[in-house]
Enzyme design. Structure first.
Site, PDB file in Angstrom:
ATOM      1  N   HIS A  58      14.721  12.417  24.303  1.00  7.13           N
ATOM      2  CA  HIS A  58      15.605  11.580  25.117  1.00  7.13           C
ATOM      3  C   HIS A  58      14.839  10.730  26.123  1.00  7.13           C
ATOM      4  O   HIS A  58      13.828  11.151  26.695  1.00  7.13           O
ATOM      5  CB  HIS A  58      16.631  12.456  25.855  1.00  7.13           C
ATOM      6  CG  HIS A  58      15.995  13.414  26.839  1.00  7.13           C
ATOM      7  ND1 HIS A  58      15.724  13.079  28.142  1.00  7.13           N
ATOM      8  CD2 HIS A  58      15.565  14.681  26.674  1.00  7.13           C
ATOM      9  CE1 HIS A  58      15.157  14.097  28.762  1.00  7.13           C
ATOM     10  NE2 HIS A  58      15.051  15.099  27.882  1.00  7.13           N
ATOM     11  N   ASP A  64       1.579  -9.281  -1.128  1.00  3.54           N
ATOM     12  CA  ASP A  64       0.322  -8.667  -0.691  1.00  3.54           C
ATOM     13  C   ASP A  64      -0.804  -9.605  -1.096  1.00  3.54           C
ATOM     14  O   ASP A  64      -0.839 -10.064  -2.238  1.00  3.54           O
ATOM     15  CB  ASP A  64       0.128  -7.282  -1.321  1.00  3.54           C
ATOM     16  CG  ASP A  64      -0.966  -6.489  -0.626  1.00  3.54           C
ATOM     17  OD1 ASP A  64      -2.144  -6.926  -0.661  1.00  3.54           O
ATOM     18  OD2 ASP A  64      -0.653  -5.442  -0.043  1.00  3.54           O
ATOM     19  N   ASP A  65      -1.721  -9.909  -0.161  1.00  2.00           N
ATOM     20  CA  ASP A  65      -2.767 -10.891  -0.470  1.00  2.00           C
ATOM     21  C   ASP A  65      -3.859 -10.344  -1.382  1.00  2.00           C
ATOM     22  O   ASP A  65      -4.775 -11.076  -1.777  1.00  2.00           O
ATOM     23  CB  ASP A  65      -3.380 -11.482   0.806  1.00  2.00           C
ATOM     24  CG  ASP A  65      -4.002 -10.437   1.709  1.00  2.00           C
ATOM     25  OD1 ASP A  65      -4.087  -9.262   1.303  1.00  2.00           O
ATOM     26  OD2 ASP A  65      -4.390 -10.798   2.834  1.00  2.00           O
ATOM     27  N   SER A  96       0.849  -1.196   0.000  1.00  2.00           N
ATOM     28  CA  SER A  96       0.000   0.000   0.000  1.00  2.00           C
ATOM     29  C   SER A  96       0.884   1.245   0.000  1.00  2.00           C
ATOM     30  O   SER A  96       2.087   1.182  -0.262  1.00  2.00           O
ATOM     31  CB  SER A  96      -0.907  -0.019   1.230  1.00  2.00           C
ATOM     32  OG  SER A  96      -0.112   0.015   2.402  1.00  2.00           O
ATOM     33  N   GLY A  97       0.296   2.404   0.335  1.00  2.00           N
ATOM     34  CA  GLY A  97       1.055   3.639   0.372  1.00  2.00           C
ATOM     35  C   GLY A  97       2.210   3.597   1.362  1.00  2.00           C
ATOM     36  O   GLY A  97       3.278   4.171   1.118  1.00  2.00           O
ATOM     37  N   HIS A  98       1.993   2.932   2.500  1.00  2.00           N
ATOM     38  CA  HIS A  98       3.066   2.816   3.498  1.00  2.00           C
ATOM     39  C   HIS A  98       4.280   2.108   2.906  1.00  2.00           C
ATOM     40  O   HIS A  98       5.428   2.479   3.194  1.00  2.00           O
ATOM     41  CB  HIS A  98       2.541   2.070   4.721  1.00  2.00           C
ATOM     42  CG  HIS A  98       3.538   1.914   5.819  1.00  2.00           C
ATOM     43  ND1 HIS A  98       4.197   2.980   6.387  1.00  2.00           N
ATOM     44  CD2 HIS A  98       4.000   0.796   6.443  1.00  2.00           C
ATOM     45  CE1 HIS A  98       5.019   2.532   7.332  1.00  2.00           C
ATOM     46  NE2 HIS A  98       4.921   1.227   7.377  1.00  2.00           N
ATOM     47  N   HIS A 158       2.799   3.283  16.291  1.00  2.00           N
ATOM     48  CA  HIS A 158       2.928   4.193  15.152  1.00  2.00           C
ATOM     49  C   HIS A 158       2.909   5.617  15.687  1.00  2.00           C
ATOM     50  O   HIS A 158       1.917   6.057  16.276  1.00  2.00           O
ATOM     51  CB  HIS A 158       1.775   3.975  14.172  1.00  2.00           C
ATOM     52  CG  HIS A 158       1.860   4.803  12.932  1.00  2.00           C
ATOM     53  ND1 HIS A 158       0.989   4.638  11.879  1.00  2.00           N
ATOM     54  CD2 HIS A 158       2.697   5.812  12.560  1.00  2.00           C
ATOM     55  CE1 HIS A 158       1.302   5.497  10.911  1.00  2.00           C
ATOM     56  NE2 HIS A 158       2.325   6.219  11.305  1.00  2.00           N
TER      57      HIS A 158
END
Length: 202
Positions: free
Chosen positions: A128, A31-32, A9-11, A137
């Site tokens: 930090h 990819d399925d 996909s786009g990712h 994410h």
């Protein structure tokens, strides 16, 4: 070195850019969705064999945290070390686990720890001593102050800000632009400035 990708996909496009900018190579992309035949000039395979999966280190190129987690547990393969775009700034004292991807212009500062199969998206800042769990994410332009802890499977939305010393639980959704000034329990959906819990899942 060659890399195998799961997801087209786009990712995946951004991860392909990282691979190319790091002078690595794409081996297989899976990819399925059989209708996806090609992505950025690379062939996409709807079926795969264990031999193909095992032929190169794997990155799960799917943005959804829960799907990424299921695939990571399902696949019996060698996952790639963290992939880091050359424009990202990552401290030598930061620790990143396997399968994690670090997008352009993001910053991971000293003594931060980032778990496995995370996405540190474009322009995100991990300050930090932050502790980021697996399958997290952190979206574009989100900023985490020092000593922030984020639990497994949580999604930090675009442009969200988290002040220092905050603990965010597992499987939370922090909305775009939210400002987090209090600890957030597991399974919470949070929006607004200051952030307010609008939903909680067990």
């Amino acid at each position: 070195m060659k890399i195998n990708l799961f997801g087209a996909s786009g990712h995946a496009k951004v991860i392909i850019d990282i691979i190319r900018n790091c002078n690595l190579e794409i081996n297989y992309i899976f990819d399925d969705n059989a209708e996806i035949k090609n992505i950025l000039g690379c062939k996409v395979n709807a079926k795969y064999s264990l031999d193909e999966v095992s032929s190169s280190p794997v990155v799960i190129s799917i943005g959804n945290n829960q799907i990424r987690q299921r695939l990571a547990h399902h696949l019996n393969c060698n996952f790639s070390k963290a992939l880091i775009h050359p424009s990202a700034v990552v401290s030598h004292d930061a620790q990143l686990k396997e399968g994690t991807v670090v997008m352009p212009n993001s910053v991971i500062n000293n003594s931060a720890k980032v778990g496995a199969h995370c996405i540190i998206n474009s322009g995100a800042i991990i300050e930090h001593d932050c502790q980021i769990g697996d399958f997290v994410h952190v979206s574009p332009q989100a900023s985490l102050g020092g000593h922030v802890e984020v639990g497994e499977g949580t999604h930090i939305g675009i442009g969200a800000s988290v002040i220092q010393n905050i603990n965010i639980g597992k499987n939370c959704i922090i909305g775009a632009g939210a400002v987090i000034i209090y600890d957030i329990p597991d399974g919470s959906t949070v929006v607004g400035n200051p952030g307010q819990i609008i939903k909680q899942n067990n």
